[in-house]
Every structure is written in C-alpha cells, then in structure tokens.
Design a protein around this motif. Structure first.
Motif, PDB file in Angstrom:
ATOM      1  N   ASP A  56      21.713   7.674   4.601  1.00  0.00           N
ATOM      2  CA  ASP A  56      22.339   6.526   3.953  1.00  0.00           C
ATOM      3  C   ASP A  56      23.615   6.963   3.248  1.00  0.00           C
ATOM      4  N   ILE A  57      24.474   5.995   2.965  1.00  0.00           N
ATOM      5  CA  ILE A  57      25.626   6.208   2.098  1.00  0.00           C
ATOM      6  C   ILE A  57      25.438   5.302   0.891  1.00  0.00           C
ATOM      7  N   ARG A  58      25.407   5.902  -0.279  1.00  0.00           N
ATOM      8  CA  ARG A  58      25.166   5.133  -1.490  1.00  0.00           C
ATOM      9  C   ARG A  58      26.335   5.305  -2.444  1.00  0.00           C
ATOM     10  N   PHE A  59      26.637   4.264  -3.175  1.00  0.00           N
ATOM     11  CA  PHE A  59      27.604   4.354  -4.247  1.00  0.00           C
ATOM     12  C   PHE A  59      26.866   4.629  -5.543  1.00  0.00           C
ATOM     13  N   GLY A  60      27.187   5.770  -6.159  1.00  0.00           N
ATOM     14  CA  GLY A  60      26.611   6.072  -7.454  1.00  0.00           C
ATOM     15  C   GLY A  60      27.358   5.310  -8.540  1.00  0.00           C
ATOM     16  N   ARG A  61      26.993   5.565  -9.745  1.00  0.00           N
ATOM     17  CA  ARG A  61      27.676   4.933 -10.866  1.00  0.00           C
ATOM     18  C   ARG A  61      29.104   5.448 -10.953  1.00  0.00           C
ATOM     19  N   VAL A  62      29.961   4.671 -11.584  1.00  0.00           N
ATOM     20  CA  VAL A  62      31.333   5.115 -11.809  1.00  0.00           C
ATOM     21  C   VAL A  62      31.301   6.369 -12.661  1.00  0.00           C
ATOM     22  N   ARG A  63      31.962   7.406 -12.199  1.00  0.00           N
ATOM     23  CA  ARG A  63      31.882   8.713 -12.852  1.00  0.00           C
ATOM     24  C   ARG A  63      32.732   8.731 -14.113  1.00  0.00           C
ATOM     25  N   ASP A  73      18.960  12.985   2.147  1.00  0.00           N
ATOM     26  CA  ASP A  73      18.726  11.677   2.752  1.00  0.00           C
ATOM     27  C   ASP A  73      19.840  10.677   2.482  1.00  0.00           C
ATOM     28  N   ALA A  74      20.900  11.106   1.769  1.00  0.00           N
ATOM     29  CA  ALA A  74      21.979  10.159   1.476  1.00  0.00           C
ATOM     30  C   ALA A  74      23.243  10.903   1.075  1.00  0.00           C
ATOM     31  N   LEU A  75      24.388  10.320   1.459  1.00  0.00           N
ATOM     32  CA  LEU A  75      25.679  10.758   0.958  1.00  0.00           C
ATOM     33  C   LEU A  75      26.007   9.859  -0.230  1.00  0.00           C
ATOM     34  N   VAL A  76      26.260  10.466  -1.378  1.00  0.00           N
ATOM     35  CA  VAL A  76      26.485   9.695  -2.604  1.00  0.00           C
ATOM     36  C   VAL A  76      27.960   9.747  -2.973  1.00  0.00           C
ATOM     37  N   VAL A  77      28.561   8.573  -3.119  1.00  0.00           N
ATOM     38  CA  VAL A  77      29.964   8.439  -3.518  1.00  0.00           C
ATOM     39  C   VAL A  77      30.004   8.027  -4.982  1.00  0.00           C
ATOM     40  N   GLU A  78      30.754   8.786  -5.786  1.00  0.00           N
ATOM     41  CA  GLU A  78      30.896   8.483  -7.207  1.00  0.00           C
ATOM     42  C   GLU A  78      32.367   8.180  -7.503  1.00  0.00           C
ATOM     43  N   PRO A  79      32.759   6.914  -7.491  1.00  0.00           N
ATOM     44  CA  PRO A  79      34.160   6.575  -7.768  1.00  0.00           C
ATOM     45  C   PRO A  79      34.495   6.771  -9.239  1.00  0.00           C
ATOM     46  N   PHE A  80      35.777   6.954  -9.517  1.00  0.00           N
ATOM     47  CA  PHE A  80      36.232   7.102 -10.903  1.00  0.00           C
ATOM     48  C   PHE A  80      36.413   5.744 -11.586  1.00  0.00           C
ATOM     49  N   THR A  81      36.682   4.711 -10.795  1.00  0.00           N
ATOM     50  CA  THR A  81      36.817   3.359 -11.314  1.00  0.00           C
ATOM     51  C   THR A  81      36.121   2.410 -10.339  1.00  0.00           C
ATOM     52  N   ASP A  82      35.887   1.201 -10.761  1.00  0.00           N
ATOM     53  CA  ASP A  82      35.275   0.218  -9.877  1.00  0.00           C
ATOM     54  C   ASP A  82      36.167  -0.030  -8.673  1.00  0.00           C
ATOM     55  N   LEU A  83      35.567  -0.038  -7.500  1.00  0.00           N
ATOM     56  CA  LEU A  83      36.291  -0.337  -6.274  1.00  0.00           C
ATOM     57  C   LEU A  83      36.138  -1.813  -5.941  1.00  0.00           C
ATOM     58  N   THR A  84      37.152  -2.358  -5.285  1.00  0.00           N
ATOM     59  CA  THR A  84      37.037  -3.741  -4.823  1.00  0.00           C
ATOM     60  C   THR A  84      36.038  -3.804  -3.676  1.00  0.00           C
ATOM     61  N   ARG A  85      35.628  -5.019  -3.349  1.00  0.00           N
ATOM     62  CA  ARG A  85      34.688  -5.177  -2.238  1.00  0.00           C
ATOM     63  C   ARG A  85      35.295  -4.642  -0.940  1.00  0.00           C
ATOM     64  N   ALA A  86      36.579  -4.919  -0.730  1.00  0.00           N
ATOM     65  CA  ALA A  86      37.235  -4.437   0.493  1.00  0.00           C
ATOM     66  C   ALA A  86      37.308  -2.910   0.499  1.00  0.00           C
TER      67      ALA A  86
END
Length: 371
Positions: A360-367, A324-337
């Motif tokens: 949905d597309i969700r941002f997971g916690r910073v990995r 039900d969702a694509l989860v993105v786990e960035p390595f560092t905090d991304l800017t709003r842009a």
C-alpha cells in the motif's frame, strides 16, 4: 570566488532555476536514455547506500528496470567509488578513471584532518603497501586497517585506512551494489578492477562544462560545493566568453551553457520520489532552487538522510518503505490533486522497482518542522 556582478545581467528567479535544473536532471519528464548514458550525463549518482542509484534512475528514466544498472555494475561498466565531496558515487568506468584524479586535491586535503593519527607514517609507502594488499585480493576496510596497523603500530588504525582510501582510487567490488544481492564492502583499485590505467585528470574547463550541463545555471561556489574543490574562479573566468551570464535574485553571478535548456518557470513539474542523498539536493551552495527556505534541514536528521519527495519541483516531504506499505510524510497539507499525483507516482515507482509486489501507499501525518 563567487562574486556579485555590477553588470546588468538577466535575473533568473528561483522557479526559473528550479525548472532549468530539473530539466537537466531528467526530472521534468522521464528520459529515454540508457542507464549508462544517464549515469554519465548526470556526472555520477550518489551511492552511499546500495539502493539510491536505482531509485534515482527509476525517477528519471522511462523503461528503466533495476537489472539494467545491476548488469552494468556486474560487467564493470559502472563502479562505486569515493569521488565528489568524499562520498561514494556510482560512475561510469571512464569517469571513474578520470574524475577521481580530478578531485584528488580534495582527497589530499582531507588527510590534513587525520595528520595526528598519521604521525610518522610515510604516505607514499602506505599507498604502495595498500595497493599491493587490495590488488592481491579485495579487502574490507577492517582488513586494510589491520594490515597497515601491523606496519605502523603507533598510528591510529582508522586514520591509516582513510589514508589508503584518499591516496588510492578504491572501488567497491561486486556483489556489493547489485540489486537484490548482499555483500560487504570489499575494495580494490579502480585500475585493477577495470583492467586499465587511470586517465589523466580532465581539464578543469571540461568538468565545469559538464557540471553546468547537469546542474546549471550555477555560480562558482555551486560548482565548488559539488566537486569539493576550491579556487575554480579562474576557470570560470577563462570560460566566460563561451558562457551566458545571469544573476539570481540576490545578485550572485550565475554561468550557463548557451544551448542548455531553461524552461518557462511555470512548466509543470510532476511529483518525484528521490533517494536519500540525491545529488539534486546536494550539488549547489545555494540550494533554494530545490529546497524552500522553510524546509531547510528537514530532509535529514543528524547524519541520517531521509528519502525525499518533490512536489511542483521542490522538496515537499519525505517517504519511507515498509514491509507492507510505503509511507509518505508531507511537510504541509497537499491538495487533493497533488495527493492523487503523488499516489500515481508512488505506484509507478513500486511497479518499476518491486514488480509483483503490491504494498500500500499511505499518507502519514504532516511532518513537524523539528522532526
């Protein structure tokens, strides 16, 4: 071997190498090439799993839909075969029949690791028997192991199947590899599947030029890493008069085609969702042009590779699809842009590959670095 040059060659920094490689990989802007043209331009796509070639082309081509590649595969215009680095790639039929002979020395060398399990086995006879088996009807690896073990009961069954794969150009027959279809891995020879004989191995000079067009600027070691071959230094030396020579910030000599694109290092690089094992991340000995030193090793865990996210052209996170969702786990905090751009790119990818669905597309916690 790769060597450090003492000649005053222009220096290409990491961002210059990044933008040049992204441009050639069709990742700075999406291309209007057809799926077949892109597979050839990129000298094949990593295809250890079924979906990665589709995700790879969705990130690179304007107007791509999965059926384009699926139809090529069903029509036997592209195939799945073990080639570079002993991994499965999707290649055009022409490249399958020529590049596989080019990397055959690496497949022969691979068998050295299995010599204990192949003691007493006549490899020439094994190749003949295995060819007869898979050309009479496609066989799974389990079937191939069983049939060959009946002939050499003292040998290791798994080693026998590996020997067949190394000695013969075995392709995975459809429906394996088709979008939205399932099918176990069944094998036959490339010649049998494509209805024509293998081509002579292309001249090493020609393959080097194709590699540089898709992955350059690059060192000798970079090319050897991509191909899984050794002793290519003399090929580069032979080509030197036709190439431009640069060096990286560590002084390593890099070669390139005179007319190849080398964009301004500050050229914008939009976010891209890439599949696991994308060739962008695997085709250089020095991968810092895409993978920042602090992110090394974070796109895989053990033998499991993660799907990867590029932000500003560099590895910046991983992603995974869910029901039900694509989860993105960035390595560092991304800017709003950056988050907005990643979200838009994710929505585009889902619309291309999963039209009619609205996960949905969700941002997971910073990995964390140790995950």
């Amino acid at each position: 071997m790769t060597k450090t040059t003492s000649v005053a060659a222009p220096v290409l920094g990491v961002r210059a190498l990044n933008r040049a490689t992204l441009d050639r990989q069709l990742l700075l802007r999406r291309s209007a090439l057809s799926a077949a043209e892109a597979v050839r331009r990129l000298v094949g796509l990593q295809a250890q799993n079924v979906k990665p070639p589709y995700y790879a082309l969705a990130a690179r081509l304007d107007g791509f839909v999965p059926q384009q590649l699926s139809t090529l595969m069903a029509d036997r215009e592209v195939v799945r075969i073990v080639s570079m680095r002993s991994t499965i790639h999707t290649h055009t039929a022409d490249d399958c029949l020529s590049l596989r002979p080019f990397v055959q020395p690496a497949r022969d060398r691979e068998l050295i690791h299995f010599r204990k399990g192949l003691a007493g086995v006549d490899l020439d006879r094994l190749a003949v028997l295995a060819r007869d088996l898979v050309e009479s009807e496609p066989r799974t690896m389990a079937q191939l192991r069983e049939a060959l073990h009946a002939v050499w009961p003292e040998a290791d069954p798994a080693s026998l199947a590996v020997a067949a794969r190394c000695r013969l150009p075995l392709v995975q027959v459809t429906p394996r590899g088709l979008w939205g279809r399932s099918g176990q891995v069944a094998l036959t020879t490339a010649e049998h599947w494509l209805g024509r004989p293998a081509e002579p191995a292309p001249a090493a000079d020609d393959v080097v030029l194709r590699y540089l067009a898709a992955f350059g600027p690059a060192s000798v070691k970079d090319m050897q890493t991509w191909a899984g071959l050794t002793r290519l230094c003399e090929v580069f030396e032979r080509l030197r008069p036709r190439l431009l020579v640069f060096r990286d910030e560590q002084g390593v000599e890099l070669f390139d085609l005179p007319d190849a694109p080398r964009p301004d290092p500050e050229t914008p690089a939009p976010p891209r969702f890439l599949p696991e094992f994308d060739n962008l991340l695997l085709s250089h000995a020095d991968r810092t042009r895409v993978i920042p030193p602090g992110q090394w090793g974070r796109s895989w865990q053990g033998n499991q590779a993660h799907r990867t996210l590029l932000v500003d052209g560099f590895l910046a996170g991983v992603w995974k699809p869910g029901p039900d969702a694509l989860v993105v786990e960035p390595f560092t905090d991304l800017t709003r842009a950056q988050r907005a751009d990643v979200l838009a790119e994710g929505e585009r990818m889902l619309a291309v590959l999963h039209p009619g669905e609205s996960p949905d597309i969700r941002f997971g916690r910073v990995r964390a670095a140790d995950e």
